[in-house]
Design a protein around this motif. Sequence first.
Motif, PDB file in Angstrom:
ATOM      1  N   VAL A  12       0.879  -1.164   0.000  1.00 53.31           N
ATOM      2  CA  VAL A  12       0.000   0.000   0.000  1.00 53.31           C
ATOM      3  C   VAL A  12       0.918   1.215   0.000  1.00 53.31           C
ATOM      4  CG1 VAL A  12      -1.807   1.271   1.200  1.00 53.31           C
ATOM      5  CG2 VAL A  12      -1.767  -1.213   1.304  1.00 53.31           C
ATOM      6  N   ALA A  13       0.668   2.159  -0.909  1.00 51.82           N
ATOM      7  CA  ALA A  13       1.516   3.349  -1.016  1.00 51.82           C
ATOM      8  C   ALA A  13       0.656   4.601  -1.031  1.00 51.82           C
ATOM      9  CB  ALA A  13       2.365   3.272  -2.283  1.00 51.82           C
ATOM     10  N   TRP A  14       1.144   5.635  -0.368  1.00 53.47           N
ATOM     11  CA  TRP A  14       0.480   6.937  -0.395  1.00 53.47           C
ATOM     12  C   TRP A  14       1.529   8.026  -0.241  1.00 53.47           C
ATOM     13  CZ3 TRP A  14       0.184   3.519   3.632  1.00 53.47           C
ATOM     14  CH2 TRP A  14       0.596   3.950   4.885  1.00 53.47           C
ATOM     15  N   ARG A  15       1.226   9.175  -0.848  1.00 56.39           N
ATOM     16  CA  ARG A  15       2.128  10.323  -0.734  1.00 56.39           C
ATOM     17  C   ARG A  15       2.099  10.835   0.687  1.00 56.39           C
ATOM     18  NH1 ARG A  15       1.397  14.791  -5.208  1.00 56.39           N
ATOM     19  NH2 ARG A  15       2.925  15.726  -3.816  1.00 56.39           N
ATOM     20  N   ASN A  16       3.227  11.319   1.134  1.00 59.64           N
ATOM     21  CA  ASN A  16       3.236  11.937   2.457  1.00 59.64           C
ATOM     22  C   ASN A  16       3.755  13.358   2.396  1.00 59.64           C
ATOM     23  OD1 ASN A  16       5.947  11.445   2.138  1.00 59.64           O
ATOM     24  ND2 ASN A  16       6.148  10.088   3.890  1.00 59.64           N
TER      25      ASN A  16
END
Length: 96
Positions: free
Chosen positions: A68-72
Amino acid sequence: MARNNRSRKREAEYEPLDVERLTTGWRRTEVRSGRQWTVQPISALNATKTYTCPGCSGEIAPGVSHLVAWRNDGILGDQADLEARRHWHEACWKVS
């Protein structure tokens, strides 16, 4: 009196096994194209839903380990970044 040959140092260094951390994987930060991403591995045991991989548009079935990837570093804040997270095949994430 009997002598105790056990090393006290060894006993002090013992840390109990963190099962939750082992089953959820190791969260890490990656930089891609100048943007920061948080990447969280999902084990096959914790993969309980079907997702569509944005890399190949293929299905990630329940029971398949993935990421799972998301911008931070988004401009709308942490909550918006977290809500925009996506589930990827591991191989698709590597070539993206």
